[in-house]
Design a protein around this motif. Structure first.
Motif, PDB file in Angstrom:
ATOM      1  N   LYS A 119     -17.926  45.621   6.948  1.00 25.96           N
ATOM      2  CA  LYS A 119     -17.625  44.227   7.267  1.00 25.96           C
ATOM      3  C   LYS A 119     -17.292  44.106   8.753  1.00 25.96           C
ATOM      4  O   LYS A 119     -16.602  44.972   9.309  1.00 25.96           O
ATOM      5  CB  LYS A 119     -16.450  43.768   6.419  1.00 25.96           C
ATOM      6  CG  LYS A 119     -16.012  42.335   6.679  1.00 25.96           C
ATOM      7  CD  LYS A 119     -14.774  42.001   5.855  1.00 25.96           C
ATOM      8  CE  LYS A 119     -14.256  40.615   6.195  1.00 25.96           C
ATOM      9  NZ  LYS A 119     -13.016  40.284   5.456  1.00 25.96           N
ATOM     10  N   PRO A 120     -17.735  43.043   9.456  1.00 23.09           N
ATOM     11  CA  PRO A 120     -17.390  42.877  10.868  1.00 23.09           C
ATOM     12  C   PRO A 120     -15.877  42.901  11.076  1.00 23.09           C
ATOM     13  O   PRO A 120     -15.131  42.168  10.411  1.00 23.09           O
ATOM     14  CB  PRO A 120     -17.968  41.495  11.204  1.00 23.09           C
ATOM     15  CG  PRO A 120     -19.109  41.322  10.267  1.00 23.09           C
ATOM     16  CD  PRO A 120     -18.653  41.985   8.984  1.00 23.09           C
ATOM     17  N   LYS A 121     -15.439  43.789  11.966  1.00 23.50           N
ATOM     18  CA  LYS A 121     -14.003  43.966  12.197  1.00 23.50           C
ATOM     19  C   LYS A 121     -13.601  43.547  13.611  1.00 23.50           C
ATOM     20  O   LYS A 121     -12.589  42.884  13.800  1.00 23.50           O
ATOM     21  CB  LYS A 121     -13.631  45.441  11.952  1.00 23.50           C
ATOM     22  CG  LYS A 121     -12.193  45.800  12.315  1.00 23.50           C
ATOM     23  CD  LYS A 121     -11.169  45.014  11.507  1.00 23.50           C
ATOM     24  CE  LYS A 121      -9.738  45.457  11.835  1.00 23.50           C
ATOM     25  NZ  LYS A 121      -8.732  44.574  11.199  1.00 23.50           N
ATOM     26  N   TYR A 122     -14.388  43.983  14.588  1.00 22.89           N
ATOM     27  CA  TYR A 122     -14.037  43.669  15.976  1.00 22.89           C
ATOM     28  C   TYR A 122     -15.233  43.019  16.673  1.00 22.89           C
ATOM     29  O   TYR A 122     -16.395  43.291  16.350  1.00 22.89           O
ATOM     30  CB  TYR A 122     -13.666  44.933  16.754  1.00 22.89           C
ATOM     31  CG  TYR A 122     -12.425  45.634  16.257  1.00 22.89           C
ATOM     32  CD1 TYR A 122     -11.163  45.097  16.500  1.00 22.89           C
ATOM     33  CD2 TYR A 122     -12.525  46.831  15.552  1.00 22.89           C
ATOM     34  CE1 TYR A 122     -10.014  45.757  16.042  1.00 22.89           C
ATOM     35  CE2 TYR A 122     -11.398  47.491  15.104  1.00 22.89           C
ATOM     36  CZ  TYR A 122     -10.152  46.941  15.356  1.00 22.89           C
ATOM     37  OH  TYR A 122      -9.031  47.589  14.890  1.00 22.89           O
ATOM     38  N   PHE A 123     -14.907  42.187  17.638  1.00 24.13           N
ATOM     39  CA  PHE A 123     -15.906  41.680  18.572  1.00 24.13           C
ATOM     40  C   PHE A 123     -15.381  41.987  19.978  1.00 24.13           C
ATOM     41  O   PHE A 123     -14.319  41.497  20.376  1.00 24.13           O
ATOM     42  CB  PHE A 123     -16.104  40.173  18.386  1.00 24.13           C
ATOM     43  CG  PHE A 123     -16.951  39.535  19.475  1.00 24.13           C
ATOM     44  CD1 PHE A 123     -18.208  40.044  19.783  1.00 24.13           C
ATOM     45  CD2 PHE A 123     -16.485  38.436  20.195  1.00 24.13           C
ATOM     46  CE1 PHE A 123     -18.992  39.471  20.773  1.00 24.13           C
ATOM     47  CE2 PHE A 123     -17.259  37.858  21.183  1.00 24.13           C
ATOM     48  CZ  PHE A 123     -18.521  38.366  21.479  1.00 24.13           C
TER      49      PHE A 123
END
Length: 556
Positions: A119-123
């Motif tokens: 799952k996307p965690k950081y940008f």
């Protein structure tokens, strides 16, 4: 609705941010925890764009307010796609508003980083300010001279105390000649990297011109910076390995505490550069601190230098020349005069050159002042020549003027423009010209002497290099410093020295001018030696052109 980020998640964010900062040096780094919309941004970005903090909730919305209105729609759409999970990369250019309300072009690149479950965690990513990319030194990756000026100007604007230190490598030409320029570049890279590692987060390191580097320390403790330099100097004196070769290097350093904010970045640099030069020339590499003591009326040396320096660009306001007569040793008739620079204003009064020339001669503005001195002296001398044919005007030179490749052409050009006879000009240099390539200096002197211009070696005997310079370079006049004749009426040793000096000068076909004549007794004794001319208060103090034109020396 903001959900506060747990401390454990914040620590993970910080750890990843530090890694990004190392690999993305020279840019603004940002990293957002997508679960909490909590971001950390580079301090440099916070200061440049006046952001609320390094740590921010809803940073995308905050940053959007800084994006130019014409670019905002495209920026907003890109960020929305990131948070909606539609894209995993962000790459665009836009204009962003700095704290001074000006806009700069920024290139922004970002990437979504997934967590353990995919799952996307950081940008996170970087923002490159194209307005400062020109301030990066291509060889070392450090900020360069222009970046240094920019950062010092910002410190002054914010009235933020800091310690400035300039550090350089001696005899670097020998390294290039022995091992080649590629190896020399490797040395500079290692030097810059080691200095940056030593300073760490206590300041910023800059690659200046040539082999010089500077540090702006965030601490206001000047003794700490001195200690860091001593450790740094000892490390490189012991020797380091560069590309398999063991190399020992000798360093020099000047230091300045920036706690006066009535100056500009150029003045701070000039004073720092002066301290560095003193370390190199007079102190064999020991650190030299620029002395910024009060000069009266609670004004500092830095402020005085700042005001005098600005006078150069303000059409030389406050500068003027005085003329001290030079007389024939036997007839005591006027044969010439030395042009002496002075500066004054209503606040500081008259300031003698010893208090500003040593600093300014290393300044980029000094050649401009040198031209003004020469041109003004020639114009004054033309008026004297009308009354006294054969009169010779002496003009002092700085070694920094002589090292300019166009120096000889500049002198010849001014002589032609002013229609002044070259044979009536004598240029004075001191033993500080030993800092130059003597073969180059010899060519310059030979070129100008071929035009009829005379040369004098000033302050002869005050330094260890005087004899060698007088032997190497073709001088027409050797000027004996006043310190050798002050006690000549009582001292047999001083009289013996004068006898030896005159014999030495005669062997090279040079005349002798003795400075500092103050009494009849001094004159009477020195007239018994092979001295060609005298200069001193016994005959006249330095006077204005009008006073000299109306003096007893020029009466019919």
């Amino acid at each position: 609705m903001i959900v506060e980020i747990p401390e454990s998640s914040k620590k993970q964010l910080d750890a990843l941010f530090e890694i990004l900062s190392i690999v993305a040096e020279g840019t603004y780094v940002y990293l957002c925890d997508l679960d909490y919309d909590f971001s950390r941004w580079s301090r440099a970005a916070v200061e440049t764009f006046d952001l609320p903090s390094e740590y921010m909730y809803n940073a995308g919305e905050i940053w959007e307010e800084h994006v130019h209105p014409e670019d905002r729609e495209a920026y907003h759409a890109s960020i929305e796609e990131i948070f909606a999970g539609k894209v995993t990369q962000h790459d665009m250019q836009y204009r962003a508003q700095k704290s001074d309300w000006d806009y700069v072009v920024c290139t922004c690149r970002g990437l979504v980083i997934n967590g353990p479950q995919g799952k996307p965690k950081y940008f996170g990513g970087i923002i490159r300010n194209q307005g400062v990319s020109a301030n990066i030194d291509a060889l070392t990756g450090l900020r360069n001279l222009y970046g240094f000026f920019e950062d010092v100007a910002n410190l002054i604007e914010r009235a933020q105390t800091a310690v400035l230190c300039m550090i350089g490598i001696s005899s670097f030409t020998e390294i290039n000649e022995m091992y080649g320029y590629h190896f020399g570049n490797l040395v500079l890279q290692k030097f810059g990297r080691y200095l940056r590692d030593q300073i760490g987060n206590k300041g910023c390191v800059y690659r200046m011109d040539g082999t010089k580097f500077s540090v702006i320390s965030s601490t206001s403790d000047i003794e700490t910076m001195k200690r860091v330099y001593r450790e740094f100097r000892e490390y490189f004196q012991k020797g380091v390995k560069v590309d398999g070769k063991f190399l020992s290097m000798h360093l020099n350093a000047g230091i300045l505490k920036l706690d006066n904010f009535e100056i500009d970045d150029q003045t701070a640099y000039a004073c720092l550069n002066f301290a560095y030069g003193e370390s190199k020339i007079r102190r064999q590499g020991d650190v030299v601190e620029f002395q910024n003591q009060l000069t009266g009326e609670k004004q500092s040396n830095l402020e005085r230098i700042h005001v005098i320096r600005n006078s150069i660009v303000q059409d030389f306001q406050g500068f003027y020349l005085l003329y001290q007569p030079v007389v024939h040793a036997q007839t005591e008739q006027l044969v010439g005069a030395e042009a002496l620079i002075r500066w004054k204003n209503d606040f500081y009064g008259c300031v003698v050159p010893d208090l500003f020339i040593p600093v300014l001669e290393r300044d980029a503005l000094f050649p401009k002042l040198g031209k003004w001195i020469l041109r003004t002296a020639l114009r004054g001398a033309k008026q004297i020549l009308e009354k006294k044919p054969g009169f010779i005007i002496n003009v002092n030179l700085s070694y920094s003027q002589l090292e300019k490749p166009d120096f000889a052409d500049m002198v010849i050009g001014i002589l032609e423009e002013e229609q002044f006879p070259p044979g009536n000009l004598c240029l004075e240099v001191t033993e500080r010209c030993k800092l130059l390539d003597l073969s180059l200096l010899k060519n310059v002197i030979a070129c100008l002497r071929a035009k009829g211009i005379q040369f004098a070696l000033d302050d002869f005997g005050t330094g260890f290099s005087s004899l060698g310079i007088a032997k190497t370079l073709p001088f027409d006049i050797i000027k004996i410093d006043r310190s050798f004749v002050m006690d000549i009426e009582e001292s047999d040793r001083d009289r013996e020295l004068i006898a030896r000096f005159t014999e030495f000068a005669a062997s090279f076909g040079a005349g002798i001018c003795v400075e500092g004549i103050e009494t009849t007794g001094m004159r009477d004794i020195l007239q018994n030696y092979s001295v060609s001319s005298f200069q001193g208060y016994y005959y006249s103090k330095p006077v204005t052109l009008e006073e000299l034109l109306n003096s007893r020396f020029l009466k019919p």
